[in-house]
Design a protein around this motif. Structure first.
Motif, PDB file in Angstrom:
ATOM      1  N   TYR A 109       0.870  -1.235  -0.015  1.00  0.00           N
ATOM      2  CA  TYR A 109      -0.080  -0.045  -0.051  1.00  0.00           C
ATOM      3  C   TYR A 109       0.977   1.145  -0.126  1.00  0.00           C
ATOM      4  O   TYR A 109       0.391   2.306  -0.915  1.00  0.00           O
ATOM      5  CB  TYR A 109      -0.947   0.048   1.190  1.00  0.00           C
ATOM      6  N   LEU A 110       2.048   1.282   1.057  1.00  0.00           N
ATOM      7  CA  LEU A 110       2.745   2.536   0.893  1.00  0.00           C
ATOM      8  C   LEU A 110       3.226   2.522  -0.526  1.00  0.00           C
ATOM      9  O   LEU A 110       3.664   3.856  -0.845  1.00  0.00           O
ATOM     10  CB  LEU A 110       3.760   2.268   2.134  1.00  0.00           C
ATOM     11  N   LEU A 111       3.974   1.539  -1.041  1.00  0.00           N
ATOM     12  CA  LEU A 111       4.698   2.071  -2.238  1.00  0.00           C
ATOM     13  C   LEU A 111       3.562   2.092  -3.266  1.00  0.00           C
ATOM     14  O   LEU A 111       3.716   3.031  -4.196  1.00  0.00           O
ATOM     15  CB  LEU A 111       5.275   0.543  -2.896  1.00  0.00           C
ATOM     16  N   TRP A 112       2.438   1.538  -3.342  1.00  0.00           N
ATOM     17  CA  TRP A 112       1.416   2.095  -4.546  1.00  0.00           C
ATOM     18  C   TRP A 112       0.999   3.454  -4.369  1.00  0.00           C
ATOM     19  O   TRP A 112       0.850   4.200  -5.360  1.00  0.00           O
ATOM     20  CB  TRP A 112       0.023   0.935  -4.253  1.00  0.00           C
ATOM     21  N   ARG A 113       0.854   4.020  -3.059  1.00  0.00           N
ATOM     22  CA  ARG A 113       0.622   5.346  -2.846  1.00  0.00           C
ATOM     23  C   ARG A 113       1.760   6.323  -3.426  1.00  0.00           C
ATOM     24  O   ARG A 113       1.141   7.162  -4.238  1.00  0.00           O
ATOM     25  CB  ARG A 113       0.363   5.687  -1.187  1.00  0.00           C
ATOM     26  N   SER A 114       3.003   5.854  -3.390  1.00  0.00           N
ATOM     27  CA  SER A 114       4.010   6.675  -3.857  1.00  0.00           C
ATOM     28  C   SER A 114       3.775   6.773  -5.494  1.00  0.00           C
ATOM     29  O   SER A 114       3.934   7.802  -6.264  1.00  0.00           O
ATOM     30  CB  SER A 114       5.237   6.200  -3.720  1.00  0.00           C
ATOM     31  N   VAL A 115       3.632   5.442  -5.986  1.00  0.00           N
ATOM     32  CA  VAL A 115       3.326   5.340  -7.408  1.00  0.00           C
ATOM     33  C   VAL A 115       2.316   5.978  -7.862  1.00  0.00           C
ATOM     34  O   VAL A 115       2.220   6.611  -8.886  1.00  0.00           O
ATOM     35  CB  VAL A 115       3.360   3.881  -7.825  1.00  0.00           C
ATOM     36  N   LYS A 116       1.124   5.949  -7.186  1.00  0.00           N
ATOM     37  CA  LYS A 116      -0.202   6.576  -7.677  1.00  0.00           C
ATOM     38  C   LYS A 116      -0.007   8.217  -7.613  1.00  0.00           C
ATOM     39  O   LYS A 116      -0.341   8.725  -8.699  1.00  0.00           O
ATOM     40  CB  LYS A 116      -1.318   6.169  -6.567  1.00  0.00           C
ATOM     41  N   GLN A 117       0.809   8.510  -6.600  1.00  0.00           N
ATOM     42  CA  GLN A 117       0.920  10.151  -6.835  1.00  0.00           C
ATOM     43  C   GLN A 117       1.936  10.500  -7.998  1.00  0.00           C
ATOM     44  O   GLN A 117       1.458  11.394  -8.473  1.00  0.00           O
ATOM     45  CB  GLN A 117       1.566  10.562  -5.240  1.00  0.00           C
TER      46      GLN A 117
END
Length: 147
Positions: A109-117
């Protein structure tokens, strides 16, 4: 030919001393496509050794505060963008089970949040995602997860 971006999650960091196939691919693809190279995340455990790790030292603001998390890498014939995602939790010492699974999902989730941003900030819509030798973390980006 349809234009698309390449989003590449790498097991190796872009500035490590030894070269890697992932970095070579990113350089090659960046000749004709925008390439977004996602560095292997550092863990909270890495902070304890940060004075001995030059790579972590130069990324400390990005890791702790999200400042300067994008680096433009000039290859001499093209360029690509590197994302330094935030810190994650070390889990490789944990036995399989509930705690391991929860922390793995939290890391994803933390990685996905960075990628999504990153995808939002750079208007990445038409892309190919490649998880290069790092199948445990963010194995797939599903388009509905972007929204």
């Amino acid at each position: 030919m349809e234009k698309y971006d390449v989003v590449l999650l790498a097991f190796n960091r872009w500035d490590q001393q030894s070269s890697s196939a992932t970095l070579s691919l990113a350089k090659e693809w960046s000749k004709s496509h925008r390439v977004f190279y996602i560095d292997k995340p550092y863990s909270i455990k890495d902070l304890f050794y940060f004075s001995k790790n030059k790579g972590l030292t130069k990324r400390i603001k990005a890791l702790l505060f999200g400042k300067g998390k994008y680096t433009t890498v000039e290859t001499g014939f093209s360029k690509f963008i590197v994302l330094t995602p935030g810190l994650n939790f070390p889990i490789n010492f944990l036995p399989p089970g509930i705690v391991y699974n929860l922390l793995r999902k939290l890391n994803e989730y933390l990685l996905w949040r960075s990628v999504k941003q990153m995808m939002k900030e750079f208007s990445i819509e038409n892309y190919i995602y490649i998880n290069h030798f790092f199948p445990i973390l963010l194995p797939v980006i599903q388009s509905h997860r972007y929204k």
